[in-house]
Design a protein around this motif. Structure first.
Motif, PDB file in Angstrom:
ATOM      1  N   GLU A 204       0.834  -1.192   0.000  1.00  0.00           N
ATOM      2  CA  GLU A 204       0.000   0.000   0.000  1.00  0.00           C
ATOM      3  C   GLU A 204       0.870   1.243   0.000  1.00  0.00           C
ATOM      4  O   GLU A 204       1.958   1.255   0.572  1.00  0.00           O
ATOM      5  CB  GLU A 204      -0.913   0.022   1.236  1.00  0.00           C
ATOM      6  CG  GLU A 204      -1.925  -1.106   1.275  1.00  0.00           C
ATOM      7  CD  GLU A 204      -2.852  -1.022   2.479  1.00  0.00           C
ATOM      8  OE1 GLU A 204      -3.911  -1.667   2.430  1.00  0.00           O
ATOM      9  OE2 GLU A 204      -2.512  -0.325   3.463  1.00  0.00           O
ATOM     10  N   VAL A 205       0.375   2.292  -0.639  1.00  0.00           N
ATOM     11  CA  VAL A 205       1.002   3.609  -0.596  1.00  0.00           C
ATOM     12  C   VAL A 205      -0.065   4.594  -0.116  1.00  0.00           C
ATOM     13  O   VAL A 205      -1.051   4.842  -0.821  1.00  0.00           O
ATOM     14  CB  VAL A 205       1.528   4.037  -1.982  1.00  0.00           C
ATOM     15  CG1 VAL A 205       2.051   5.471  -1.939  1.00  0.00           C
ATOM     16  CG2 VAL A 205       2.625   3.081  -2.453  1.00  0.00           C
ATOM     17  N   ALA A 206       0.108   5.103   1.090  1.00  0.00           N
ATOM     18  CA  ALA A 206      -0.872   6.036   1.648  1.00  0.00           C
ATOM     19  C   ALA A 206      -0.620   7.447   1.113  1.00  0.00           C
ATOM     20  O   ALA A 206       0.529   7.873   0.966  1.00  0.00           O
ATOM     21  CB  ALA A 206      -0.793   6.032   3.172  1.00  0.00           C
ATOM     22  N   VAL A 207      -1.713   8.160   0.822  1.00  0.00           N
ATOM     23  CA  VAL A 207      -1.647   9.544   0.357  1.00  0.00           C
ATOM     24  C   VAL A 207      -2.496  10.353   1.330  1.00  0.00           C
ATOM     25  O   VAL A 207      -3.723  10.412   1.208  1.00  0.00           O
ATOM     26  CB  VAL A 207      -2.171   9.681  -1.082  1.00  0.00           C
ATOM     27  CG1 VAL A 207      -1.973  11.107  -1.594  1.00  0.00           C
ATOM     28  CG2 VAL A 207      -1.485   8.681  -2.015  1.00  0.00           C
ATOM     29  N   ALA A 271      -5.479   5.610  11.546  1.00  0.00           N
ATOM     30  CA  ALA A 271      -4.498   4.586  11.914  1.00  0.00           C
ATOM     31  C   ALA A 271      -3.225   4.657  11.082  1.00  0.00           C
ATOM     32  O   ALA A 271      -2.187   4.147  11.490  1.00  0.00           O
ATOM     33  CB  ALA A 271      -5.122   3.200  11.784  1.00  0.00           C
ATOM     34  N   ALA A 272      -3.293   5.285   9.908  1.00  0.00           N
ATOM     35  CA  ALA A 272      -2.122   5.325   9.030  1.00  0.00           C
ATOM     36  C   ALA A 272      -1.043   6.229   9.620  1.00  0.00           C
ATOM     37  O   ALA A 272      -1.328   7.321  10.122  1.00  0.00           O
ATOM     38  CB  ALA A 272      -2.520   5.816   7.646  1.00  0.00           C
ATOM     39  N   LEU A 273       0.192   5.772   9.534  1.00  0.00           N
ATOM     40  CA  LEU A 273       1.317   6.531  10.068  1.00  0.00           C
ATOM     41  C   LEU A 273       1.687   7.652   9.105  1.00  0.00           C
ATOM     42  O   LEU A 273       1.925   7.414   7.914  1.00  0.00           O
ATOM     43  CB  LEU A 273       2.515   5.603  10.285  1.00  0.00           C
ATOM     44  CG  LEU A 273       3.781   6.245  10.849  1.00  0.00           C
ATOM     45  CD1 LEU A 273       3.533   6.775  12.262  1.00  0.00           C
ATOM     46  CD2 LEU A 273       4.918   5.225  10.833  1.00  0.00           C
ATOM     47  N   ARG A 274       1.736   8.878   9.626  1.00  0.00           N
ATOM     48  CA  ARG A 274       2.160  10.005   8.787  1.00  0.00           C
ATOM     49  C   ARG A 274       3.682  10.071   8.782  1.00  0.00           C
ATOM     50  O   ARG A 274       4.321  10.188   9.817  1.00  0.00           O
ATOM     51  CB  ARG A 274       1.557  11.313   9.308  1.00  0.00           C
ATOM     52  CG  ARG A 274       1.950  12.510   8.435  1.00  0.00           C
ATOM     53  CD  ARG A 274       1.296  13.798   8.916  1.00  0.00           C
ATOM     54  NE  ARG A 274      -0.150  13.770   8.753  1.00  0.00           N
ATOM     55  CZ  ARG A 274      -0.776  13.944   7.600  1.00  0.00           C
ATOM     56  NH1 ARG A 274      -0.070  14.128   6.492  1.00  0.00           N
ATOM     57  NH2 ARG A 274      -2.093  13.900   7.529  1.00  0.00           N
ATOM     58  N   THR A 275       4.246   9.979   7.592  1.00  0.00           N
ATOM     59  CA  THR A 275       5.683  10.064   7.385  1.00  0.00           C
ATOM     60  C   THR A 275       5.926  11.001   6.198  1.00  0.00           C
ATOM     61  O   THR A 275       4.979  11.375   5.492  1.00  0.00           O
ATOM     62  CB  THR A 275       6.280   8.686   7.059  1.00  0.00           C
ATOM     63  OG1 THR A 275       5.805   8.281   5.759  1.00  0.00           O
ATOM     64  CG2 THR A 275       5.892   7.636   8.097  1.00  0.00           C
ATOM     65  N   PRO A 276       7.176  11.377   5.947  1.00  0.00           N
ATOM     66  CA  PRO A 276       7.426  12.160   4.734  1.00  0.00           C
ATOM     67  C   PRO A 276       6.928  11.461   3.472  1.00  0.00           C
ATOM     68  O   PRO A 276       6.475  12.120   2.532  1.00  0.00           O
ATOM     69  CB  PRO A 276       8.955  12.306   4.740  1.00  0.00           C
ATOM     70  CG  PRO A 276       9.325  12.270   6.186  1.00  0.00           C
ATOM     71  CD  PRO A 276       8.379  11.272   6.799  1.00  0.00           C
TER      72      PRO A 276
END
Length: 298
Positions: A204-207, A271-276
């Motif tokens: 998965e790639v979160a946006v 729940a998704a981790l916010r990262t760069p």
């Protein structure tokens, strides 16, 4: 050859614009699958291979995937759907078979956040979308699901209410902060994956957009961008259900949409981790200035 589905949609159309600018320089040819090719600009039709029809149709995807290496996969929303599994996984079954038959190596799909959360199995449309991801991954192609929270662009459905009544609605608590993203950023993420296909396996790639916002935050920013007071009104799930039914949505779609919004209210998108890597660039204020304000003034 890269195949793009829903090339006239909110995400697919923006992705196609990016690919038309960047793909030729990388030696990549483009093919689109579209129900009505008249909706494609004439200049676009001259630069892509066009397959007309529904990408649910086995014959259509066989033609579309012939000679292709990668596919951008989007399920069009179907408010008339009688069964959510059929609307997502059922829609994708013919393509899943064709991925293997035609040796498709990479697929990028548009999906939703929530995998692994306590509410993922009762999140309506999101649950169905995650099952579709599993189906695609099971074919053995390299797959990336673009998983997203709610879209900023969904507010365009409420332009008349914003313009005439200074109000927008939702089911979340006014102070519940969550990520929100722009469809332009989803399209850009998809284009990057399609143009650089060095990735393998499934994932998965979160946006997530650049920040978490509550509806009160959004009301404040919209007020400042539009130069007039905009308020948020929380509606009940019963009101949402009635509104969807009033617009002719099927019982299955209505239930699935309400269940999705209930899951979001319970933290599905948090729940998704916010990262760069998961933080996309379009901020809500900038989106309001560039997209919402012209729509309201129009």
């Amino acid at each position: 050859m890269i195949v793009i589905t829903t090339p006239t949609g909110a995400i697919g159309g923006q992705l196609l614009d990016i690919m038309l600018r960047e793909a030729p320089a990388r030696g990549q040819r483009l093919r689109v699958v579209v129900r009505d090719d008249a909706r494609l600009p004439e200049a676009t039709r001259g630069r892509v291979d066009v397959v007309t029809g529904s990408h649910r149709d086995p014959e259509v995807v066989d033609r579309a995937f012939d000679g292709a290496e990668a596919v951008f996969w989007v399920i069009p929303p179907d408010p008339s759907a009688r069964d959510l599994e059929q609307a997502y996984s059922g829609f994708t079954e013919a393509a899943a078979k064709a991925f293997a038959a035609h040796g498709i190596r990479h697929v990028v799909g548009v999906s939703a956040l929530g995998r692994g959360t306590p509410v993922a199995d009762r999140a309506g449309l999101v649950t169905a979308s995650l099952a579709m991801d599993d189906l695609i991954a099971s074919t053995g192609v390299a797959y990336r699901a673009l998983v997203n929270p709610s879209f900023m662009d969904n507010l365009l459905r409420q332009v008349i209410s914003i313009r005439d009544h200074g109000e927008f609605t939702g089911t979340a608590a006014a102070d519940h902060a969550a990520p929100i993203t722009a469809t332009a950023d989803i399209a850009a993420a998809g284009a990057r994956l399609l143009l650089d296909r060095s990735w393998t396996g499934s994932g998965e790639v979160a946006v997530l957009g650049p920040e978490d916002l509550s509806h009160d935050d959004m009301a404040r920013i919209m007020s400042e961008a539009l130069g007039r007071p905009i308020r948020y009104r929380r509606e009940s799930q019963a009101e949402l259900r009635a509104a969807l039914a009033g617009r002719g949505a099927s019982e299955a779609f209505t239930r699935g949409f309400v269940d999705m919004m209930r899951a979001k209210d319970e933290g599905l998108d948090n729940a998704a981790l916010r990262t760069p890597a998961t933080t996309s660039p379009t901020d809500f204020r900038g989106w309001c200035e560039r997209v919402l304000t012209p729509a309201v003034l129009a």
